[in-house]
Design an enzyme around this catalytic site. Structure first.
Site, PDB file in Angstrom:
ATOM      1  N   ARG A  51       7.092  13.766  -3.281  1.00 14.32           N
ATOM      2  CA  ARG A  51       7.568  13.416  -4.612  1.00 14.32           C
ATOM      3  C   ARG A  51       6.827  14.232  -5.659  1.00 14.32           C
ATOM      4  O   ARG A  51       5.605  14.382  -5.599  1.00 14.32           O
ATOM      5  CB  ARG A  51       7.386  11.921  -4.878  1.00 14.32           C
ATOM      6  CG  ARG A  51       8.225  11.060  -3.940  1.00 14.32           C
ATOM      7  CD  ARG A  51       8.148   9.600  -4.254  1.00 14.32           C
ATOM      8  NE  ARG A  51       8.844   8.817  -3.242  1.00 14.32           N
ATOM      9  CZ  ARG A  51       8.867   7.491  -3.186  1.00 14.32           C
ATOM     10  NH1 ARG A  51       8.227   6.786  -4.103  1.00 14.32           N
ATOM     11  NH2 ARG A  51       9.520   6.870  -2.222  1.00 14.32           N
ATOM     12  N   ARG A  79      -1.186   7.700  -5.804  1.00 12.72           N
ATOM     13  CA  ARG A  79       0.020   8.422  -6.224  1.00 12.72           C
ATOM     14  C   ARG A  79      -0.126   9.888  -5.839  1.00 12.72           C
ATOM     15  O   ARG A  79      -0.757  10.672  -6.541  1.00 12.72           O
ATOM     16  CB  ARG A  79       0.212   8.271  -7.736  1.00 12.72           C
ATOM     17  CG  ARG A  79       1.640   8.522  -8.208  1.00 12.72           C
ATOM     18  CD  ARG A  79       1.734   8.331  -9.713  1.00 12.72           C
ATOM     19  NE  ARG A  79       1.432   6.963 -10.118  1.00 12.72           N
ATOM     20  CZ  ARG A  79       2.325   5.983 -10.180  1.00 12.72           C
ATOM     21  NH1 ARG A  79       3.577   6.224  -9.859  1.00 12.72           N
ATOM     22  NH2 ARG A  79       1.974   4.776 -10.567  1.00 12.72           N
ATOM     23  N   GLU A 107       1.347  -2.251  -6.042  1.00 13.77           N
ATOM     24  CA  GLU A 107       2.553  -2.190  -5.211  1.00 13.77           C
ATOM     25  C   GLU A 107       2.310  -1.390  -3.931  1.00 13.77           C
ATOM     26  O   GLU A 107       1.754  -0.298  -3.961  1.00 13.77           O
ATOM     27  CB  GLU A 107       3.696  -1.565  -6.013  1.00 13.77           C
ATOM     28  CG  GLU A 107       5.014  -1.538  -5.274  1.00 13.77           C
ATOM     29  CD  GLU A 107       5.379  -0.141  -4.810  1.00 13.77           C
ATOM     30  OE1 GLU A 107       5.799  -0.030  -3.645  1.00 13.77           O
ATOM     31  OE2 GLU A 107       5.242   0.816  -5.586  1.00 13.77           O
ATOM     32  N   SER A 111       8.399  -1.860  -1.621  1.00 11.28           N
ATOM     33  CA  SER A 111       9.567  -2.310  -2.388  1.00 11.28           C
ATOM     34  C   SER A 111      10.716  -2.484  -1.409  1.00 11.28           C
ATOM     35  O   SER A 111      10.999  -1.570  -0.627  1.00 11.28           O
ATOM     36  CB  SER A 111       9.959  -1.294  -3.464  1.00 11.28           C
ATOM     37  OG  SER A 111       9.080  -1.344  -4.552  1.00 11.28           O
ATOM     38  N   ARG A 153      -1.185   3.817   1.102  1.00  6.96           N
ATOM     39  CA  ARG A 153      -1.640   2.676   0.306  1.00  6.96           C
ATOM     40  C   ARG A 153      -2.201   1.564   1.194  1.00  6.96           C
ATOM     41  O   ARG A 153      -3.091   0.821   0.769  1.00  6.96           O
ATOM     42  CB  ARG A 153      -0.506   2.162  -0.575  1.00  6.96           C
ATOM     43  CG  ARG A 153      -0.103   3.161  -1.641  1.00  6.96           C
ATOM     44  CD  ARG A 153       0.795   2.576  -2.710  1.00  6.96           C
ATOM     45  NE  ARG A 153       1.115   3.582  -3.720  1.00  6.96           N
ATOM     46  CZ  ARG A 153       1.667   3.318  -4.896  1.00  6.96           C
ATOM     47  NH1 ARG A 153       1.973   2.069  -5.211  1.00  6.96           N
ATOM     48  NH2 ARG A 153       1.919   4.288  -5.757  1.00  6.96           N
TER      49      ARG A 153
END
Length: 427
Positions: free
Chosen positions: A262, A277, A349, A352, A391
């Site tokens: 990403r 991130r 987070e 999801s 994560r």
């Protein structure tokens, strides 16, 4: 992706859904585009019919010896042929204009989704586990990893720039162990089929799951119409594109452990240190293909599968339902699982799980044949992180850290770590 016929028949409902996402009404503009498309198609049809009719009339005029009428009709046909490319171009433009507008519209939230502007309006559903009480000040994961001499951001920056990391030795093995543990859990206990998909996909695949065209700047282009996947959701969901399944085949449940890429175009200044991130990260993905009647129940099931990962690892977390202003573009409803990070002193987070209805299916042309119905229907698609491996490693390092800088390995991971119980700095 929306059906313009549905918007025409449900304009108020469509605009209300946009309002809940904080967007302006759009039905009137879309219907104007559709009117232009219909008019262009009608003009082509009328011209085609007149050309065919005039061609027949030419034969009749010549047979009757009326050369003047025949020549006039020939001139008319010639004029239609001359105008034809412009009519075709007008139709192409009208269709492209409508398609582009429809492709840029996010999915409509379900009624059960709370209204809100951003993450501050998300609603907590439940919590699991009690955060550990430390008798020392807990460190963040990058402090732990660098203290162990096994997490190297400086060298990664020399190789690739910011938002990359080099993990070494037991930390590299811990990342691999986490992925293997998750895949074994999802395939063995949860009934998902493991898939090893391509990491490069074409434009159509990215469009199918709605990464394109709206989120082009968030993706890594690989040249010649290829893209590095931002998530295994893209290849897994597109496995059913342009197909008609039998209802007996559903639900289809798939999982994959892949690297994801990403650009993080909108993340300037956010989580600039550490592994939260990254441009490249490993994630175990869950994807389900279901009937419309199954999809909401499947959403709860999928979220539960991701929760079990965290529970088995003994990581405290909370489950929240995202509000209309924070949910993803393709989602009808999303649960986020947020794991407790003692180094940061807050929940972050880690998964999801979203139900998308037939939004992606329409973009992909993915349908199924109901057992009790004549015509095919669009499938419903769901996707979720099961979970983000990087994560998860962050959470393990922070929750299982010790005062001397070492890290205790959770029981569930020890078989994947060759029986290792603790990661400590080599002397």
């Amino acid at each position: 992706m929306y059906d313009i016929k549905w918007i025409r028949e449900n304009a108020e409902l469509f605009d209300n859904g946009r309002k809940r996402r904080g967007l302006e009404p759009l039905s009137a503009q879309l219907l104007a585009f559709d009117d232009a498309r219909r008019a262009a198609i009608t003009q082509l049809q009328v011209a085609q019919e007149r050309r065919n009719a005039a061609s027949r009339e030419i034969g009749a005029a010549m047979k009757a010896g009326d050369s003047t009428k025949a020549e006039a009709l020939k001139a008319e046909v010639a004029q239609i042929k001359e105008n034809w490319p412009a009519l075709e171009e007008a139709e192409r433009y009208a269709v492209a204009e409508l398609d582009a507008a429809l492709a840029a519209i996010p999915n409509t939230p379900l009624d059960a989704v709370p209204d809100g502007a951003d993450e501050n309006d998300n609603v907590e559903v439940s919590r699991w586990g009690e955060p550990r009480k430390f008798d020392f000040t807990p460190k963040e994961h990058f402090e732990i990893g660098e203290g162990l001499g096994l997490m190297d951001f400086e060298t990664a920056a020399k190789l690739s720039g910011a938002r990359f990391v080099v993990n070494k030795g037991p930390l590299a093995r811990l990342e691999r162990a986490l992925a293997q543990f998750m895949l074994d859990l999802h395939t063995g206990a949860h009934g998902y089929m493991e898939v090893n998909p391509p990491l490069l996909v074409r434009d159509d695949a990215m469009f199918g799951t709605a990464q394109l065209p709206k989120f082009r700047e968030d993706q890594f282009a690989a040249g010649d119409g290829y893209w590095l996947i931002p998530t295994a959701e893209v290849p897994l969901t597109n496995l059913v594109r342009e197909s008609i399944l039998d209802e007996a085949q559903l639900p289809i449940r798939m999982t994959a452990g892949t690297y994801c890429f990403r650009a993080e175009a909108g993340a300037a200044g956010k989580d600039t240190r550490g592994m939260i991130r990254q441009h490249q990260f490993y994630k175990v993905e869950l994807v389900s293909i279901t009937t419309p009647e199954q999809s909401l129940e499947e959403h709860e099931r999928m979220t539960g599968c991701a929760e079990r990962v965290l529970q088995t690892l003994g990581l405290p977390y909370r489950k929240v339902v995202l509000c209309t202003g924070d949910m993803g573009f393709a989602s009808q409803k999303t649960y986020d699982l947020e794991v407790w990070l003692p180094g940061q002193g807050k929940y972050r987070e880690i998964s999801s799980c979203s139900v998308c209805g037939d939004f992606q299916a329409r973009r992909m042309g993915a349908r199924y044949r109901p057992a009790e119905s004549k015509g095919p229907r669009f499938v419903h698609t769901l996707n979720g992180s099961g979970v983000a491996v990087g994560r998860a490693m962050v959470a393990v390092l922070e929750n299982y850290q010790e005062a001397d800088g070492s890290v205790t390995i959770p029981q569930a991971l020890r078989p994947y770590m060759g029986g290792m119980e603790r990661i400590a700095r080599s002397s």
